[in-house]
Design a protein around this motif. Sequence first.
Motif, PDB file in Angstrom:
ATOM      1  N   ASP A  53      18.295   3.350  73.419  1.00 43.77           N
ATOM      2  CA  ASP A  53      19.633   3.814  72.999  1.00 43.77           C
ATOM      3  C   ASP A  53      20.679   2.910  73.637  1.00 43.77           C
TER       4      ASP A  53
ATOM      5  N   ALA B 202      11.596  -2.761  67.498  1.00 49.75           N
ATOM      6  CA  ALA B 202      12.182  -1.588  66.843  1.00 49.75           C
ATOM      7  C   ALA B 202      13.666  -1.531  67.146  1.00 49.75           C
TER       8      ALA B 202
ATOM      9  N   ARG C 203      11.365   3.568  72.663  1.00 49.72           N
ATOM     10  CA  ARG C 203      12.616   3.645  71.925  1.00 49.72           C
ATOM     11  C   ARG C 203      13.780   3.351  72.886  1.00 49.72           C
TER      12      ARG C 203
ATOM     13  N   CYS D 189      17.335  -0.435  68.074  1.00 53.16           N
ATOM     14  CA  CYS D 189      17.879   0.524  69.040  1.00 53.16           C
ATOM     15  C   CYS D 189      18.784   1.525  68.315  1.00 53.16           C
TER      16      CYS D 189
ATOM     17  N   THR E 257      17.077  -4.580  69.709  1.00 55.98           N
ATOM     18  CA  THR E 257      15.705  -4.126  69.418  1.00 55.98           C
ATOM     19  C   THR E 257      14.943  -3.930  70.716  1.00 55.98           C
TER      20      THR E 257
END
Length: 230
Positions: free
Chosen positions: A127, A223, A125, A225, A219
Amino acid sequence: MIILLDRVVALGESARRALTGRGDGSTVFRVAALASLAMLVATAIPVVVVLRTPERLAPVALDPPPGPAVPAAPELGTPGAQAQPARSARPTPDPHPSTTAPTGAPPPTSGGPATSSAPATVPLRADFAIADSALLSYGAAVTIGNPGPAPAADWKLVITLPRKSLEVTSVTGARATRDGATWTFVPDGASGRVPGQGSVRVTFRVAGAPISAAPTGCTIDGATCAGLAD
């Protein structure tokens, strides 16, 4: 045997008379007569002994030469029994075979197929955040986190800017390539490896005002951000 003894006695008597009756007999004749008498006696004694024990004249029995081997007769109590040929020993199958697992074999497992002991890969993941802003540029930082236990060596961060004319400079923590307004960031050697339960930080600077040059897309491995403004 009686007749032979009578003749021996008569011969002895004749010799005695001859020796004693003639006074003019020569000495040689006497010696010869005595010798003949002694030989006659010596011959008569074995004859008498043999005649009295005739069993000594039995011929000596000799053992017969060994003949061909004769098979042994069957034992008493089993008439008609015949010698059976020897049978080769054959292993008798065990009616109750053992089910013990061989030494060193792993114990049987129940259930489905065996699973790998390697930890499962957990998606990364990211940020996004604007670190600092100026009149004509701003600095951005993307923190890539790994919630899983296994380290992640490969990842791909994609940043999409609103215009092709915008430039990205001062990249740290990754290598950047450009395709129009899309910028792709990948690990820069071992320093880009994301440890398990850890994170890495990618920073760069965009030559444009934050109001008009903020990213429109972000991404990590496909996925979206977190922290990207709508």
